[in-house]
Structure formats: C-alpha cells, structure tokens
Design an enzyme around this catalytic site. Structure first.
Site, PDB file in Angstrom:
ATOM      1  N   ASP A 130      40.756  45.679  33.347  1.00 22.93           N
ATOM      2  CA  ASP A 130      42.222  45.563  33.459  1.00 22.93           C
ATOM      3  C   ASP A 130      42.985  46.469  32.499  1.00 22.93           C
ATOM      4  OD1 ASP A 130      41.738  43.590  35.375  1.00 22.93           O
ATOM      5  OD2 ASP A 130      41.719  42.009  33.861  1.00 22.93           O
TER       6      ASP A 130
ATOM      7  N   LYS B  30      43.202  51.003  35.186  1.00 22.97           N
ATOM      8  CA  LYS B  30      42.412  52.077  35.827  1.00 22.97           C
ATOM      9  C   LYS B  30      43.010  52.486  37.171  1.00 22.97           C
ATOM     10  CE  LYS B  30      38.832  49.383  35.625  1.00 22.97           C
ATOM     11  NZ  LYS B  30      39.329  48.305  34.756  1.00 22.97           N
TER      12      LYS B  30
ATOM     13  N   GLY C 116      40.133  44.075  40.302  1.00 26.63           N
ATOM     14  CA  GLY C 116      41.502  43.909  40.790  1.00 26.63           C
ATOM     15  C   GLY C 116      42.263  45.096  40.263  1.00 26.63           C
ATOM     16  N   HIS C 117      42.496  46.088  41.106  1.00 23.38           N
ATOM     17  CA  HIS C 117      43.158  47.315  40.663  1.00 23.38           C
ATOM     18  C   HIS C 117      44.537  47.396  41.288  1.00 23.38           C
ATOM     19  CE1 HIS C 117      38.976  49.305  39.833  1.00 23.38           C
ATOM     20  NE2 HIS C 117      39.189  48.219  39.138  1.00 23.38           N
TER      21      HIS C 117
HETATM   22  P1  GDP Z   1      42.698  47.750  36.371  1.00 27.06           P
HETATM   23  O1  GDP Z   1      41.837  46.614  36.770  1.00 27.06           O
HETATM   24  O2  GDP Z   1      42.138  48.486  35.189  1.00 27.06           O
HETATM   25  O3  GDP Z   1      43.037  48.684  37.490  1.00 27.06           O
HETATM   26  O4  GDP Z   1      44.068  47.093  35.860  1.00 27.06           O
HETATM   27  P2  GDP Z   1      44.887  45.886  36.589  1.00 27.06           P
HETATM   28  O5  GDP Z   1      45.575  46.425  37.774  1.00 27.06           O
HETATM   29  O6  GDP Z   1      44.027  44.685  36.756  1.00 27.06           O
HETATM   30  O7  GDP Z   1      45.886  45.494  35.422  1.00 27.06           O
HETATM   31  C1  GDP Z   1      46.800  46.399  34.894  1.00 27.06           C
HETATM   32  C2  GDP Z   1      48.221  45.853  35.087  1.00 27.06           C
HETATM   33  O8  GDP Z   1      49.089  46.544  34.238  1.00 27.06           O
HETATM   34  C3  GDP Z   1      48.767  46.104  36.483  1.00 27.06           C
HETATM   35  O9  GDP Z   1      49.685  45.094  36.798  1.00 27.06           O
HETATM   36  C4  GDP Z   1      49.459  47.451  36.352  1.00 27.06           C
HETATM   37  O10 GDP Z   1      50.482  47.662  37.303  1.00 27.06           O
HETATM   38  C5  GDP Z   1      50.027  47.333  34.970  1.00 27.06           C
HETATM   39  N1  GDP Z   1      50.117  48.580  34.209  1.00 27.06           N
HETATM   40  C6  GDP Z   1      49.306  49.660  34.228  1.00 27.06           C
HETATM   41  N2  GDP Z   1      49.709  50.573  33.298  1.00 27.06           N
HETATM   42  C7  GDP Z   1      50.768  50.034  32.673  1.00 27.06           C
HETATM   43  C8  GDP Z   1      51.627  50.469  31.594  1.00 27.06           C
HETATM   44  O11 GDP Z   1      51.458  51.528  30.997  1.00 27.06           O
HETATM   45  N3  GDP Z   1      52.645  49.602  31.239  1.00 27.06           N
HETATM   46  C9  GDP Z   1      52.846  48.409  31.856  1.00 27.06           C
HETATM   47  N4  GDP Z   1      53.841  47.643  31.438  1.00 27.06           N
HETATM   48  N5  GDP Z   1      52.054  47.978  32.855  1.00 27.06           N
HETATM   49  C10 GDP Z   1      51.047  48.772  33.258  1.00 27.06           C
HETATM   50  P1  IMO Z   2      38.746  45.264  36.846  1.00 26.23           P
HETATM   51  O1  IMO Z   2      38.031  46.300  37.650  1.00 26.23           O
HETATM   52  C1  IMO Z   2      38.410  42.026  33.920  1.00 26.23           C
HETATM   53  C2  IMO Z   2      34.767  39.553  34.114  1.00 26.23           C
HETATM   54  C3  IMO Z   2      34.870  38.106  34.558  1.00 26.23           C
HETATM   55  C4  IMO Z   2      33.698  37.501  33.803  1.00 26.23           C
HETATM   56  C5  IMO Z   2      32.650  38.592  33.841  1.00 26.23           C
HETATM   57  C6  IMO Z   2      31.619  38.433  34.957  1.00 26.23           C
HETATM   58  O2  IMO Z   2      39.950  44.716  37.492  1.00 26.23           O
HETATM   59  O3  IMO Z   2      38.984  45.755  35.460  1.00 26.23           O
HETATM   60  P2  IMO Z   2      31.698  38.730  37.589  1.00 26.23           P
HETATM   61  O4  IMO Z   2      32.520  38.045  38.621  1.00 26.23           O
HETATM   62  O5  IMO Z   2      31.840  40.208  37.542  1.00 26.23           O
HETATM   63  O6  IMO Z   2      30.248  38.320  37.621  1.00 26.23           O
HETATM   64  O7  IMO Z   2      32.257  38.172  36.184  1.00 26.23           O
HETATM   65  O8  IMO Z   2      33.368  39.811  34.026  1.00 26.23           O
HETATM   66  N1  IMO Z   2      35.338  40.539  35.058  1.00 26.23           N
HETATM   67  C7  IMO Z   2      36.469  41.234  34.844  1.00 26.23           C
HETATM   68  N2  IMO Z   2      37.366  41.167  33.842  1.00 26.23           N
HETATM   69  N3  IMO Z   2      38.563  42.950  34.895  1.00 26.23           N
HETATM   70  C8  IMO Z   2      37.656  43.044  35.892  1.00 26.23           C
HETATM   71  O9  IMO Z   2      37.706  44.033  36.811  1.00 26.23           O
HETATM   72  C9  IMO Z   2      36.569  42.147  35.914  1.00 26.23           C
HETATM   73  N4  IMO Z   2      35.528  41.953  36.745  1.00 26.23           N
HETATM   74  C10 IMO Z   2      34.782  40.985  36.201  1.00 26.23           C
HETATM   75  O10 IMO Z   2      36.096  37.540  34.178  1.00 26.23           O
HETATM   76  O11 IMO Z   2      33.998  37.284  32.439  1.00 26.23           O
HETATM   77 MG    MG Z   3      41.959  44.565  37.103  1.00 26.99          MG
END
Ligand code: GDP
Ligand code: IMO
Ligand code: MG
Length: 454
Positions: free
Chosen positions: A12, A15, A39-40
C-alpha cells in the site's frame, strides 16, 4: 526496456499510482506475483479504480499480463474485467499458462487456518493466496493451462480434492461444502478455461514479454505487496507467500535477470508506515485492535500518540483497499528501507504521501534501532529480534499544508523546504535518487523529477 515497480515497505505504498504515472510510456504492464490480495488504486479523470488482480495499466489501455508467478482467481479476474467494461474501458488482459489457479478450497482453507493459528496468524486477506502457493510448491497445484485441458483438469482435481476435503474435515473439524466437490469444481473451472480460450487470453508469459521487448516495446513489471511482507525477506511468518522483491520480477515473468537488471527498479516508499496485518512494528503509533500484538486500546503511549495515529490514518485514508480494514500506522522506518534498498537494488525512488504529513509540527523517523544494547541500521533476520528493537527516532521540522496541485505543476523546488530536507535525508540514506514525489492521490498530484523510460 523494463521498469520494475516494487513496494519497499509493507504494501500500500501507492504502487498503482506510480504504475499509472510511468505507465504512459509502457506498452505492456505485467504483474509477477501475488493475486487478488493486492489492492492497487488508480485515479484517472476524477474516477477511482481499485484493482486487485488486473494490472494497473489496464485503466489506460495498456496490455496487462498476469505472469507465471501470480496466483489467479478466475472469478475475481472476470468480475474485474466485466466491471471495467461496464465503466467503458476495454481491458486487454493476458494470463500466463504457467500461473497457478486459486480454487474455492484454497480460499476456504485460508480462512480456516487463519482462525486456527491465533498468535501466528498473519491477518491474511483470506483470498487463498498462501494455500495456493503451498500447492504450487507441493506440486499438486492446478495451473491456468490445465483449465484449457479438461482431461488434465479432471485428473488433477481427482488427486487433490479428496486430500483437501480430509484436511478440512479431519484436521480442522470443518464441514466441507461444494468448494471441496470434484464434479462442481470441474464444471465451473472448465467453463473458466473455455472463456479464457474464447477471449484468447492465455500466453506463454516469458516468450510473450521477451518478444515485445525485442520489438522495441517498453514493459513495466508491477509488484504487489512489499519487501517486508516478502516470504524470504519479510517479517516471517507475518508475510505473504510470494516474492514481491525485484528478484520475483524475473522468476515470476520468465524474463532473465539480466533483462530486468538492465532496466530500472523503482522503490515505492510511503512517507510514513502503514500495515494491514499482525506482527511487530517498532515505529508504530498507537495501535489497531486485532492487528497490533497485545493491543488493549493503549500501548502505554498515551492519548497523544493515538490521536496522531488517528490523524494520519484519516488524512491518508488508511483503510484497506480490498478489505476496508483500518491500517496500522507509524513513522517511517529507515532500517526497513535500507533492507529494501539492498534486497531490491533500487535505481530510483518514488516517495508518496508527503501531503498527508503536512500540518504536523514535527515529523519523526525511526533512524536506527536499539537492539541488545547496540545501534543497528538494518532489519535483524528474525521477526522475534525485530520485535525486540526499539526505534531511535530522529526529528524533522514539519511542513505546512499548501496547494499541492500547484506544487506538482511547478516542480521539485516548489515543495516546502522542510519536506525537501526530509526527502533528501531518505534518498541519501538509501543511496538512490528520487524520481517522483506523491503529493496527492491523482496522477497530476505528483512531482516528476525523472522518467525512467527516457
Ligand atoms: P498500492 O497497493 O501500493 O497500489 O497502494 P493502495 O492503492 O493500496 O494505497 C495507496 C492509497 O494512497 C490510494 O488510496 C492512493 O490513491 C493514495 N495515494 C497514492 N499516492 C498518494 C499521495 O502521494 N498522497 C495521497 N494523499 N494519497 C496517495
Ligand atoms: P498491495 O499490493 C498490504 C498482507 C496481509 C497479511 C499478509 C498475508 O495492495 O500493496 P495474504 O492474503 O497475502 O496471504 O496475507 O500480507 N497483505 C498486504 N498488505 N498490501 C497488500 O497488497 C497486501 N497483500 C497482502 O494483510 O498480513
Ligand atoms: Mg494496496
């Protein structure tokens, strides 16, 4: 050439947003590990897209590939594709025939085992990720290619399903339902195979990607999760079951390490820490019930820390993209990042979320740890020792909340000076230069310093 996007912390880090930012110059975006546990988020044209399996490039019409290192739940895959189509997009997704398939019994067993594990539970997403990788390593998995070959599919299911049934029933005392029924599974998954074939979605991943590269196309390799939840380099056992680290990008796609190594490897850093799941977290602020070990509503840290944690969680929208779970938050952990920089060999960094910290009087980072009377600069190899680490905090003056869109437009020098000091400290410590700074969720809210494809 290839550009590999790797999470440098606990997932999170933003990416999806960086894939979207640089994906413009890419022709193909391939995921190399994980499955629908990811979850991207991509924000495009004011619309928010949350993708758990389809590569983030699909939002902008790039070819998306799920590499052989991924575990694929066909139900999620088709749901996501159908939803994107309903929203007016035309996702072009290919799936490696060597990728493993998540079956309903994997999901069921993920849930059953998590409940059983108690203190050892990682707090998984219950998507069946771990059990599917277990079967892959145990050579009893079912691969995407098998869905297109009914005889093989039947043979594999007949071998494995009775074992899963017995495991659920005899070991865990569960009551197996149709998730453990060979005939039901065979019919359902054969149909998924037919749809994959009809839509011409399956590929020999490495051959496909290498040909695109040979033809002069740009390939982006989109990591899911992050380095500290990598099964080898993360905080075992509170990890996911794959390799988000850059080495996974070669094994999980079939491109050679020299091909990936000639490209760029960009570490995505969130300017603080967030964590969904269990296990220690030396720079944690406050805590979250059910995730923070031994949390009883107050870590002894007092109300100020809880307040700060709530502030960062709310400002940053730190609630799981897939599961909605509140994320644990903490200060940036530099030993974790030094470990990631080495394990991945970052050529550049994208540092996100500096806007979220804006307005705080003071911003802190865990510069090093105190462990057994010594100062250590990187993560110890066991999670138990990591849990014993006390963070040595370093303090930075905070920066004001400003018009971040304007900052993004003007460029790096427009970033408040104190924030630049913070960013430059991180880059210096990691020995990698800053390519981009996230100042908000949208693609336009990014200060771009360097484009890796240029
Ligand atoms: P990922 O799993 O690495 O792709 O990240 P997620 O999408 O799960 O979580 C990142 C969250 O932060 C999302 O809601 C993005 O829209 C938001 N986000 C990404 N970059 C920034 C930033 O520079 N500032 C803020 N405020 N939000 C961001
Ligand atoms: P993105 O790509 C954050 C965590 C889960 C748990 C551990 C194992 O959005 O960054 P799993 O279901 O993979 O066997 O769970 O890894 N986890 C994540 N935490 N971002 C993720 O993906 C994750 N995918 C798995 O919360 O601790
Ligand atoms: Mg994510």
């Amino acid at each position: 050439m290839t550009v590999t996007i790797v999470g440098s912390q606990l997932g999170d880090e933003g990416k999806g947003g960086v894939v979207d930012l640089y994906g413009d110059a890419a022709d193909v975006v391939a995921r190399y590990q994980g499955g629908d546990n990811a979850g991207h988020t991509v924000v495009h044209g004011g619309e928010k897209y949350k993708l758990s399996l389809v590569p983030s490039g699909a939002v902008r019409g790039k070819v998306g590939v799920l590499g052989n290192g991924c575990v694929v739940n066909p139900e999620t895959l088709f749901d996501e594709i159908d939803t994107l189509r309903e929203r007016g997009l035309e996702p072009d997704v290919r799936v490696a025939e060597r990728a493993h398939v998540i079956l309903p019994y994997h999901r069921a067993l993920d849930g059953i085992e998590e409940d059983e594990k108690e203190d050892l539970a990682a707090g998984t997403t219950k998507r069946g990720i771990g059990p599917t990788y277990e079967d892959k390593a145990g050579r009893r998995g079912i691969r995407v290619g098998d869905l297109l070959d009914p005889d093989t599919l039947r043979e594999r299911l007949e071998y494995v399903v009775p074992q899963k049934r017995a495991l659920a029933k005899e070991v865990f005392g569960a009551d197996p339902d149709e998730a453990f029924d060979v005939d039901h599974l065979f019919e359902t998954y054969r149909e998924y195979g037919e749809r994959l074939a009809e839509e011409g979605m399956t590929v020999d991943c490495g051959t496909y990607l290498q040909k695109r590269i040979d033809d002069g196309d740009n390939v982006m390799l989109e990591g899911a999760q992050g380095t500290s939840i990598d099964i080898d380099h993360g905080i075992y056992p509170y990890v996911t079951s794959s390799n988000p680290t850059a080495g996974g990008a070669t094994v999980g796609t079939g491109l050679g390490p020299t091909v990936v190594g000639q490209g760029e490897v960009i570490g995505i850093v969130k300017a603080y820490l967030s964590r969904v799941g269990t296990g220690p977290l030396p720079t944690e602020l406050g805590g979250v019930e059910g995730q923070t070990p031994d949390y009883d509503g107050d870590q002894g840290a007092g109300e100020d820390e809880e307040e700060l944690a709530t502030y960062i969680r709310d400002e940053g929208g730190e609630y799981g993209t897939v599961t909605g779970r509140p994320r644990r938050v903490g200060w940036l952990d530099m030993p974790m990042l030094r470990h990631a920089a080495r394990a991945n060999g970052f050529t550049g960094l994208a540092i996100n979320h500096i806007d979220v910290l804006a307005g705080l009087e003071e911003v802190r980072v865990g510069h090093s740890y105190e462990l057994e009377g010594e100062e250590v600069l990187t993560m110890p190899p066991t999670t138990e020792k990591w849990g014993d680490c006390e963070a040595n905090l370093k303090s930075f003056d905070g920066w004001a909340d400003v018009d971040w869109s304007e900052v993004a437009e003007k460029g790096y020098e427009a970033i408040p000076e104190n924030a630049r000091t913070y960013l430059e400290y991180v880059a210096d410590e990691l020995g990698a230069s800053i390519y981009a700074i996230g100042v908000g969720p949208g693609r336009e809210e990014t200060v771009v310093v360097e484009n890796p494809y240029e």
